[in-house]
Design an enzyme around this catalytic site. Structure first.
Site, PDB file in Angstrom:
ATOM      1  N   SER A 267       0.762  -1.042   0.128  1.00  0.00           N
ATOM      2  CA  SER A 267       0.081   0.008  -0.021  1.00  0.00           C
ATOM      3  C   SER A 267       0.828   1.113  -0.026  1.00  0.00           C
ATOM      4  O   SER A 267       2.034   1.207   0.347  1.00  0.00           O
ATOM      5  CB  SER A 267      -0.708  -0.074   1.248  1.00  0.00           C
ATOM      6  OG  SER A 267      -0.247   0.452   2.201  1.00  0.00           O
ATOM      7  N   LYS A 268       0.086   2.089  -0.408  1.00  0.00           N
ATOM      8  CA  LYS A 268       0.916   3.593  -0.436  1.00  0.00           C
ATOM      9  C   LYS A 268       1.745   3.905   0.917  1.00  0.00           C
ATOM     10  O   LYS A 268       2.666   4.442   0.915  1.00  0.00           O
ATOM     11  CB  LYS A 268      -0.111   4.856  -0.630  1.00  0.00           C
ATOM     12  CG  LYS A 268       0.351   6.083  -0.451  1.00  0.00           C
ATOM     13  CD  LYS A 268      -0.799   7.098  -0.633  1.00  0.00           C
ATOM     14  CE  LYS A 268      -0.444   8.385  -0.271  1.00  0.00           C
ATOM     15  NZ  LYS A 268       0.018   8.690   1.123  1.00  0.00           N
ATOM     16  N   ARG A 269       1.058   3.570   1.854  1.00  0.00           N
ATOM     17  CA  ARG A 269       2.040   3.969   3.347  1.00  0.00           C
ATOM     18  C   ARG A 269       3.365   3.102   3.350  1.00  0.00           C
ATOM     19  O   ARG A 269       4.111   3.692   4.103  1.00  0.00           O
ATOM     20  CB  ARG A 269       1.129   3.078   4.522  1.00  0.00           C
ATOM     21  CG  ARG A 269      -0.384   3.732   4.720  1.00  0.00           C
ATOM     22  CD  ARG A 269      -0.856   3.259   5.931  1.00  0.00           C
ATOM     23  NE  ARG A 269      -1.741   4.139   6.357  1.00  0.00           N
ATOM     24  CZ  ARG A 269      -1.429   5.236   7.247  1.00  0.00           C
ATOM     25  NH1 ARG A 269       0.083   5.341   7.772  1.00  0.00           N
ATOM     26  NH2 ARG A 269      -1.880   6.272   7.717  1.00  0.00           N
TER      27      ARG A 269
END
Length: 512
Positions: A267-269
RNA sequence: GGUCCGUUCGUCUAGGGGUUAGGACACCAGAUUUUCAUUCUGGUAACAGGGGUUCGAUUCCCCUACGGACUACCA
């Protein structure tokens, strides 16, 4: 299945946000197969959920893939014989297909409100059903054209009551799905529910739109993410209900991209957490104005990114790993796609980038690096910049490293690495440097050779050994303990600059 | 919870009934570079566990464990 017909493949993202790396890879694999087979590659935008529309997402998808070198033959941005390619613009026609299914008895109208659905689920949970479903058992207790008297159904329809159209899932039937990557997958319809095909807002759901459009656009291969595997039996049933089973596309479900560490999908995280770019190109959230870094802006080569992505979940079966797009087109095959998820390894991506960075010439590198040099306030001549690149090229991993790593060519040192000062800036050194400066000043010209000669002679005059002084010399010129070949570096800086740097170092660091 | 999918070095992966289980990234060491990096050489490191089948299983089958996806009028 589809033998002889020219392949037609599609990438069908929804414009609900920036294109995720997994999406880029899905597009890539579709593209590779399309190009390899001489087929057609289509970009279709699946924007049937108006509530999740994100401004700019569609253009971002197009731009991201264009940067990667992934091109289309038909699509929302190109047009083509089977358009429109944006599902919202195809809205009107889906209703007919849904009603066709109703007429065939494969689907039905349902009038239940949101509250009624919630109540049903709550009731079932209360009585111990883990995942309540609207299915062949429960639908008899709901408000739909299967449970209600025909005249009430007609009355509601005529009165304009909101309704959805649901698929009438058979009660107990084995559905076999052939997946190119996974083989046969068998699911019993008792596990499936009466999915909504057509929403009360007049839009189709993914399931309907996807099947109808793939049919209408003559799609031969559906290559998509693994998250679609569980609903593929429904899609097969839809093809069957429409009477399209013989022209059904081949399905291939790609494994997921996983986090570089820990559990779960990428994910972007993960990019944020590691301070690394995440999307292909910079993405600015239209609501918050927040920008997430992209590889393009961070100075990655699209070739490196594509090469890296291609090897996540696929391999050529031998030990090759450097692949240009053309070579990928040659080598790719769905049969060699793995079944299991692949961790996204930022380090390996950096390594690929380094490989590509080394393949270009110093002159090409100079052109690529000029914008950042200029925004750092430098305006080097092409020749000078190319020479800097020649010396720096093998030390760079990313284009973006250039400014920071080469600053000393353009500016005097802002600081002197304290560790090197501590270790190497010893008493006889400053005096020796001052006499070097003097000698250099008298010299007519200074190349690497001349600089080294002066260095050697002054060092031995001072009764020192070159090894004792070298590091301090580098420190005086660049402020650092490491860097490119010392005398070449100095020659490139030029005589006056070297003289000034030596004096300035002595001035700032003292006489030891 | 249910359904489905998966599980080879830390990571990406090759392989496949009998192999010293191969490569790459990362890491470590040595060489070279009177620096750092590069380059070269070498090294550490894997078949999730348990049952079968078999002369033999990491490879085939089953179970368990673990991981993941799905389980919306989202895609």
């Amino acid at each position: 299945m589809n033998q002889g017909t020219p392949p037609r493949l599609r990438f069908a993202p929804s414009p609900t946000g920036p294109l995720h790396p997994g999406g880029v890879r899905t597009a890539l694999f579709n593209y590779l197969l399309a190009r390899q087979t001489g087929g057609t590659f289509i970009l279709r935008i699946e924007d049937t959920d108006q509530t999740r529309f994100v401004e700019g997402a569609e253009q971002f998808i197009i731009d991201s893939l264009a940067w990667c070198g992934i091109t289309f033959d038909e699509g929302v941005h190109l047009g083509g014989p089977y358009g429109p390619y944006r599902q919202s613009e195809r809205k009107l026609m889906y209703r007919q297909y849904a009603m066709d299914l109703v007429e065939k008895g494969a689907a039905y109208y349902a009038f239940d409100t949101e509250q009624e659905l919630d109540e049903m689920r709550d009731r079932m949970k209360a009585s111990g059903t883990a995942s309540p479903q609207y299915n062949s058992i429960t639908r008899v207790n709901m408000k739909n054209s299967l449970s209600l008297p025909a005249d009430e159904v007609n009355r509601r329809l005529e009165a304009g009551d909101p309704y959805v159209i649901r698929f009438r899932m058979p009660r107990n039937e084995e559905v076999r799905v052939q997946d190119v990557i996974r083989g046969w997958v068998v699911v019993n319809t008792s596990q499936l529910d009466d999915k909504v095909l057509f929403k009360s807002d007049g839009m189709p759901t993914y399931h309907l739109a996807n099947v109808v459009d793939d049919r209408l656009m003559h799609i031969t291969h559906v290559i998509r993410g693994e998250e679609w595997l569980p609903s593929t039996p429904l899609h097969v049933l839809l093809y069957r209900a429409f009477g399209w089973e013989d022209g059904m596309p081949l399905f291939a479900h790609l494994p997921l991209l996983l986090k570089p560490d820990g559990d779960g999908k990428l994910s972007k995280r993960d990019g944020d957490r590691l301070g690394l770019p995440f999307y292909a190109i910079n993405w600015t959230n239209p609501d918050t104005g927040e920008t997430t870094a992209g590889y393009r802006e961070a100075g990655y080569f699209p070739e490196a990114y594509v090469n890296f992505l291609a090897l996540l979940g696929w391999n050529p079966g031998d030990n090759r790993e450097m692949f240009g797009m053309d070579e990928l087109v040659q080598a790719f095959s769905l049969e060699r796609v793995n079944k299991h998820g692949a961790r996204y390894d930022f380090q390996k991506l950096a390594w690929f980038n380094q490989q590509y960075l080394r393949k270009i010439s110093a002159a090409e590198l100079a052109v690529l690096v000029r914008p950042q040099a200029e925004s750092a306030g430098w305006s080097p001549s092409p020749g000078f910049l190319e020479e800097v690149c020649r010396l720096m090229q093998e030390r760079l991993t990313l284009l973006g490293d250039f400014t920071q790593m080469s600053a000393f060519f353009f500016e005097f040192p802002h600081r002197y690495d304290p560790e090197v000062v501590e270790k190497r800036w010893k008493a006889p050194v400053p005096a020796c440097f001052l006499s070097m400066a003097e000698a250099l000043e008298g010299a007519e010209s200074m190349g690497a050779k001349e600089l080294e000669e002066v260095f050697q002679s002054k060092v031995s005059e001072a009764g020192l050994k070159p090894g004792q002084v070298m590091q301090a010399f580098r420190l005086a010129l660049s402020g650092e303990g490491g860097g490119p070949a010392l005398f070449e570096m100095g020659a490139l800086m030029g005589r006056d600059s070297v003289v000034a740097r030596l004096r300035k170092a002595v001035e700032l660091l003292g006489h030891g």
